[in-house]
Design a protein around this motif. Structure first.
Motif, PDB file in Angstrom:
ATOM      1  N   ASN A  20       0.069   2.377   7.571  1.00  0.00           N
ATOM      2  CA  ASN A  20       0.503   0.991   7.659  1.00  0.00           C
ATOM      3  C   ASN A  20      -0.743   0.159   7.938  1.00  0.00           C
ATOM      4  O   ASN A  20      -1.364   0.325   8.988  1.00  0.00           O
ATOM      5  N   GLU A  21      -1.111  -0.666   6.982  1.00  0.00           N
ATOM      6  CA  GLU A  21      -2.283  -1.528   7.112  1.00  0.00           C
ATOM      7  C   GLU A  21      -3.540  -0.734   7.471  1.00  0.00           C
ATOM      8  O   GLU A  21      -4.313  -1.114   8.343  1.00  0.00           O
ATOM      9  N   GLY A  22      -3.713   0.410   6.795  1.00  0.00           N
ATOM     10  CA  GLY A  22      -4.911   1.215   6.991  1.00  0.00           C
ATOM     11  C   GLY A  22      -4.932   2.060   8.244  1.00  0.00           C
ATOM     12  O   GLY A  22      -5.955   2.612   8.619  1.00  0.00           O
ATOM     13  N   ARG A  23      -3.782   2.201   8.887  1.00  0.00           N
ATOM     14  CA  ARG A  23      -3.687   2.987  10.125  1.00  0.00           C
ATOM     15  C   ARG A  23      -2.611   4.058   9.979  1.00  0.00           C
ATOM     16  O   ARG A  23      -1.641   3.888   9.241  1.00  0.00           O
ATOM     17  N   LEU A  24      -2.783   5.163  10.704  1.00  0.00           N
ATOM     18  CA  LEU A  24      -1.791   6.235  10.691  1.00  0.00           C
ATOM     19  C   LEU A  24      -0.521   5.760  11.387  1.00  0.00           C
ATOM     20  O   LEU A  24      -0.581   5.096  12.422  1.00  0.00           O
ATOM     21  N   ALA A  25       0.610   6.119  10.807  1.00  0.00           N
ATOM     22  CA  ALA A  25       1.913   5.731  11.363  1.00  0.00           C
ATOM     23  C   ALA A  25       2.903   6.868  11.141  1.00  0.00           C
ATOM     24  O   ALA A  25       2.713   7.709  10.262  1.00  0.00           O
ATOM     25  N   GLN A  26       3.938   6.893  11.940  1.00  0.00           N
ATOM     26  CA  GLN A  26       5.023   7.869  11.813  1.00  0.00           C
ATOM     27  C   GLN A  26       4.481   9.296  11.738  1.00  0.00           C
ATOM     28  O   GLN A  26       4.934  10.114  10.938  1.00  0.00           O
ATOM     29  N   VAL A  27       3.528   9.609  12.593  1.00  0.00           N
ATOM     30  CA  VAL A  27       2.865  10.913  12.573  1.00  0.00           C
ATOM     31  C   VAL A  27       3.753  11.970  13.219  1.00  0.00           C
ATOM     32  O   VAL A  27       4.251  11.782  14.326  1.00  0.00           O
ATOM     33  N   GLN A  28       3.910  13.082  12.511  1.00  0.00           N
ATOM     34  CA  GLN A  28       4.669  14.219  13.030  1.00  0.00           C
ATOM     35  C   GLN A  28       3.879  15.487  12.754  1.00  0.00           C
ATOM     36  O   GLN A  28       3.679  15.864  11.599  1.00  0.00           O
TER      37      GLN A  28
END
Length: 97
Positions: A20-28
């Motif tokens: 999201n906007e160049g960042r890690l998100a929803q990491v599992q």
């Protein structure tokens, strides 16, 4: 995005994430490894949330290591192994050269 890495002499690490906007998100992070206490897995996920998607393996590994208290025991994985799986997940959507 999905990435996997078999730690040499260890276990399989699986990372599923979005950006999201160049960042890690929803990491599992998951796999066939063990962590004690098992609540430390959430600390690893949180350490990865919000990292820049272009972070190096070294930066990813350092973020994981910094987030884990000394009492945490990793069995079959390493912070470096998780970092490799993250980079593989991110590379899974890059166009072929």
């Amino acid at each position: 995005m999905h990435g996997e890495y078999k730690v040499p002499g260890g276990k399989l690490v699986v990372v599923d994430l979005a950006t999201n906007e160049g960042r890690l998100a929803q990491v599992q992070v998951s796999g066939d490894f063990f962590i004690e206490p098992d609540t430390a897995l959430e600390q690893i996920n949180q350490a990865l949330e919000g990292l820049a998607a272009d972070s190096s393996e070294q930066a990813i590994s350092a973020a994981i290591t910094a987030a884990l208290p000394p009492r945490v025991q990793l069995y079959g994985i390493t912070a470096e192994g998780v970092a490799v799986a993250v980079r593989r997940a991110l590379a899974s959507t890059e166009p072929a050269a």
